[in-house]
Every structure is written in structure tokens, then in C-alpha cells.
Motif scaffolding. Structure first.
Motif, mmCIF file in Angstrom:
data_model
loop_
_atom_site.group_PDB
_atom_site.id
_atom_site.type_symbol
_atom_site.label_atom_id
_atom_site.label_comp_id
_atom_site.label_asym_id
_atom_site.label_seq_id
_atom_site.Cartn_x
_atom_site.Cartn_y
_atom_site.Cartn_z
ATOM 1 N N UNK A 58 37.365 20.784 16.858
ATOM 2 C CA UNK A 58 36.475 20.801 15.691
ATOM 3 C C UNK A 58 37.121 21.477 14.493
ATOM 4 N N UNK A 59 37.784 22.591 14.742
ATOM 5 C CA UNK A 59 38.461 23.282 13.643
ATOM 6 C C UNK A 59 39.608 22.435 13.107
ATOM 7 N N UNK A 60 40.336 21.785 13.992
ATOM 8 C CA UNK A 60 41.449 20.947 13.555
ATOM 9 C C UNK A 60 40.932 19.787 12.713
ATOM 10 N N UNK A 61 39.806 19.213 13.150
ATOM 11 C CA UNK A 61 39.246 18.072 12.428
ATOM 12 C C UNK A 61 38.780 18.452 11.034
ATOM 13 N N UNK A 62 38.325 19.671 10.877
ATOM 14 C CA UNK A 62 37.852 20.091 9.558
ATOM 15 C C UNK A 62 38.966 20.737 8.739
ATOM 16 N N UNK A 63 40.193 20.731 9.287
ATOM 17 C CA UNK A 63 41.322 21.242 8.534
ATOM 18 C C UNK A 63 41.531 22.731 8.666
ATOM 19 N N UNK A 64 40.876 23.353 9.642
ATOM 20 C CA UNK A 64 41.027 24.796 9.851
ATOM 21 C C UNK A 64 41.621 25.043 11.222
ATOM 22 N N UNK A 65 42.182 26.208 11.392
ATOM 23 C CA UNK A 65 42.624 26.653 12.717
ATOM 24 C C UNK A 65 43.805 25.889 13.240
ATOM 25 N N UNK A 66 44.041 26.058 14.545
ATOM 26 C CA UNK A 66 45.215 25.456 15.155
ATOM 27 C C UNK A 66 45.055 23.952 15.233
ATOM 28 N N UNK A 68 45.383 21.945 13.037
ATOM 29 C CA UNK A 68 44.942 21.298 11.806
ATOM 30 C C UNK A 68 46.160 20.793 11.067
ATOM 31 N N UNK A 69 45.970 19.730 10.383
ATOM 32 C CA UNK A 69 47.062 19.195 9.587
ATOM 33 C C UNK A 69 46.463 18.503 8.384
ATOM 34 N N UNK A 70 47.272 18.328 7.436
ATOM 35 C CA UNK A 70 46.813 17.619 6.255
ATOM 36 C C UNK A 70 46.667 16.131 6.525
ATOM 37 N N UNK A 71 47.243 15.651 7.628
ATOM 38 C CA UNK A 71 47.176 14.223 7.939
ATOM 39 C C UNK A 71 45.729 13.772 8.112
ATOM 40 N N UNK A 72 44.930 14.577 8.798
ATOM 41 C CA UNK A 72 43.532 14.202 9.013
ATOM 42 C C UNK A 72 42.778 14.179 7.681
ATOM 43 N N UNK A 73 42.975 15.215 6.890
ATOM 44 C CA UNK A 73 42.306 15.287 5.589
ATOM 45 C C UNK A 73 42.762 14.135 4.692
ATOM 46 N N UNK A 74 44.040 13.815 4.749
ATOM 47 C CA UNK A 74 44.555 12.700 3.945
ATOM 48 C C UNK A 74 43.961 11.378 4.410
ATOM 49 N N UNK A 75 43.826 11.215 5.720
ATOM 50 C CA UNK A 75 43.239 9.986 6.254
ATOM 51 C C UNK A 75 41.781 9.854 5.824
ATOM 52 N N UNK A 76 41.056 10.966 5.862
ATOM 53 C CA UNK A 76 39.653 10.929 5.407
ATOM 54 C C UNK A 76 39.571 10.590 3.927
ATOM 55 N N UNK A 77 40.447 11.185 3.129
ATOM 56 C CA UNK A 77 40.462 10.906 1.687
ATOM 57 C C UNK A 77 40.798 9.437 1.438
ATOM 58 N N UNK A 78 41.760 8.914 2.177
ATOM 59 C CA UNK A 78 42.150 7.506 2.036
ATOM 60 C C UNK A 78 40.982 6.591 2.414
ATOM 61 N N UNK A 79 40.274 6.936 3.479
ATOM 62 C CA UNK A 79 39.121 6.130 3.891
ATOM 63 C C UNK A 79 38.041 6.146 2.812
ATOM 64 N N UNK A 80 37.829 7.291 2.208
ATOM 65 C CA UNK A 80 36.843 7.390 1.122
ATOM 66 C C UNK A 80 37.261 6.537 -0.072
ATOM 67 N N UNK A 81 38.545 6.543 -0.392
ATOM 68 C CA UNK A 81 39.043 5.710 -1.491
ATOM 69 C C UNK A 81 38.806 4.231 -1.193
ATOM 70 N N UNK A 82 39.047 3.820 0.062
ATOM 71 C CA UNK A 82 38.819 2.422 0.433
ATOM 72 C C UNK A 82 37.337 2.065 0.352
ATOM 73 N N UNK A 83 36.477 2.980 0.808
ATOM 74 C CA UNK A 83 35.036 2.723 0.715
ATOM 75 C C UNK A 83 34.595 2.603 -0.744
ATOM 76 N N UNK A 84 35.128 3.467 -1.597
ATOM 77 C CA UNK A 84 34.779 3.419 -3.022
ATOM 78 C C UNK A 84 35.265 2.116 -3.647
ATOM 79 N N UNK A 85 36.471 1.687 -3.296
ATOM 80 C CA UNK A 85 37.020 0.434 -3.834
ATOM 81 C C UNK A 85 36.189 -0.757 -3.367
ATOM 82 N N UNK A 86 35.784 -0.740 -2.102
ATOM 83 C CA UNK A 86 34.965 -1.834 -1.573
ATOM 84 C C UNK A 86 33.637 -1.909 -2.319
#
Length: 170
Positions: A58-66, A68-86
Motif C-alpha cells: 500500500x505504501x509503495x502504491x501511494x509512492x511512500x515507503x519501501x 515505492x518508485x516514481x514508475x507507479x506514479x508516472x503510470x498513474x499520471x500517464x493513465x490520467x492523461x489518456x483518460x483526459x485525452x479520451x
């Protein structure tokens, strides 16, 4: 050369956890740092077994704790951009500022077929009007008038856009 890593840090690196989680896991399993140092492999197993996996994930998914990576946050941001474009494209289509490519292609193909049919029928339309005429200029005027009529009907923008809209709405 730098100082060797402490036992907590080494355990955290091996277990893929943060140091706070390692400390809590050691405390929960009553293992001291000295005991962990003496039997490192056993300490890694104990820490990994005791760490709350759901919390760690859970912490990793929200970008906190062990973990965690920016990859998940970047993927979420990319998905939001695609939803907005759609959504943007759907709105443009509903507003009429975006037309379906397949509808335009189908309408264009239909118009080309109509032009072909109209031009092929031109001979029959002209034949009856030019029958018995001998003056080449008069025959040419008849042919030109019929060609203009055919092309005038086919070049009607209102007809084209009405057909295009009918295709898009169907």
C-alpha cells in the motif's frame, strides 16, 4: 572507503523494506541487532515474514515507503492523461468539431460512386436531346449543359455535408 553498512540497513536492503519496517519486525520477533548480525540469513527471513505485506504494498502504491518508485506514479499520471485525452476527443465529437474518419471515407466513396453513375448515365441523357442535331456547336452545348447539371448536383456542399452528418449519426 566508506564505513560498512549497519545491520538494519543491510537487512532493509536484502528484504526490500525500509529501515523503520525492519526495526519494527526485529522488535516484534524479539531479535536484537547483535543476534541479527550473528545470524543474518535467519534475520532476513524473520523480518520478511513479519513485515505487513499489505501495508508495504500500500505504501509503495501511494509512492511512500519501501518499494515505492516514481514508475507507479508516472503510470498513474500517464493513465490520467489518456483518460483526459479520451474525454476531450469524445467532447469534440459531440460538439461536431471532430468527425469519424470512417464516416468521411464512406461518404466520399458513396459520392464517387454517384459521380461515376451520373457520368455513365450522361450518354443516355444527351442522346435523346442531341438526336437529329447536325451542328457540332449545338451538340457540344447540349453535352456541356448536361455535364454542368450532373457536376452541379454532385458539387452541392449542402448535400455532401447532409450525407456526412447522416453517416456520422447512424
Amino acid at each position: 572507503m566508506g564505513r560498512p553498512k549497519g545491520i538494519i540497513r543491510r537487512l532493509a536492503d536484502d528484504a526490500g523494506l525500509d529501515q523503520a519496517t525492519v526495526r519494527r519486525a526485529l522488535a516484534a520477533s524479539d531479535i536484537t541487532e547483535a543476534q541479527a548480525e550473528a545470524d543474518f540469513d535467519n534475520a532476513v527471513e524473520a523480518v520478511t515474514a513479519i513485515a505487513d505485506t499489505a501495508k508495504v504494498i500500500g505504501h509503495a502504491a501511494s509512492g511512500r515507503g519501501e518499494g515505492s518508485s516514481n514508475a507507479y506514479a508516472e503510470a498513474r499520471a500517464q493513465a490520467e492523461l489518456h483518460r483526459a485525452r479520451k474525454l476531450e476527443l469524445q467532447n469534440a465529437k459531440l460538439e461536431g468539431s471532430l468527425v469519424d474518419r470512417d464516416a468521411v471515407t464512406a461518404t466520399g466513396a458513396r459520392i464517387i460512386a454517384e459521380v461515376r453513375t451520373a457520368l455513365l448515365a450522361l450518354g443516355h441523357r444527351v442522346a435523346s436531346k442531341a438526336m437529329g442535331k447536325t451542328d457540332a456547336r449545338e451538340i457540344a452545348r447540349i453535352v456541356e449543359a448536361e455535364v454542368r447539371d450532373v457536376l452541379g448536383v454532385l458539387a452541392d456542399e449542402e448535400k455532401f455535408f447532409a450525407a456526412l452528418q447522416a453517416e456520422a449519426l447512424s
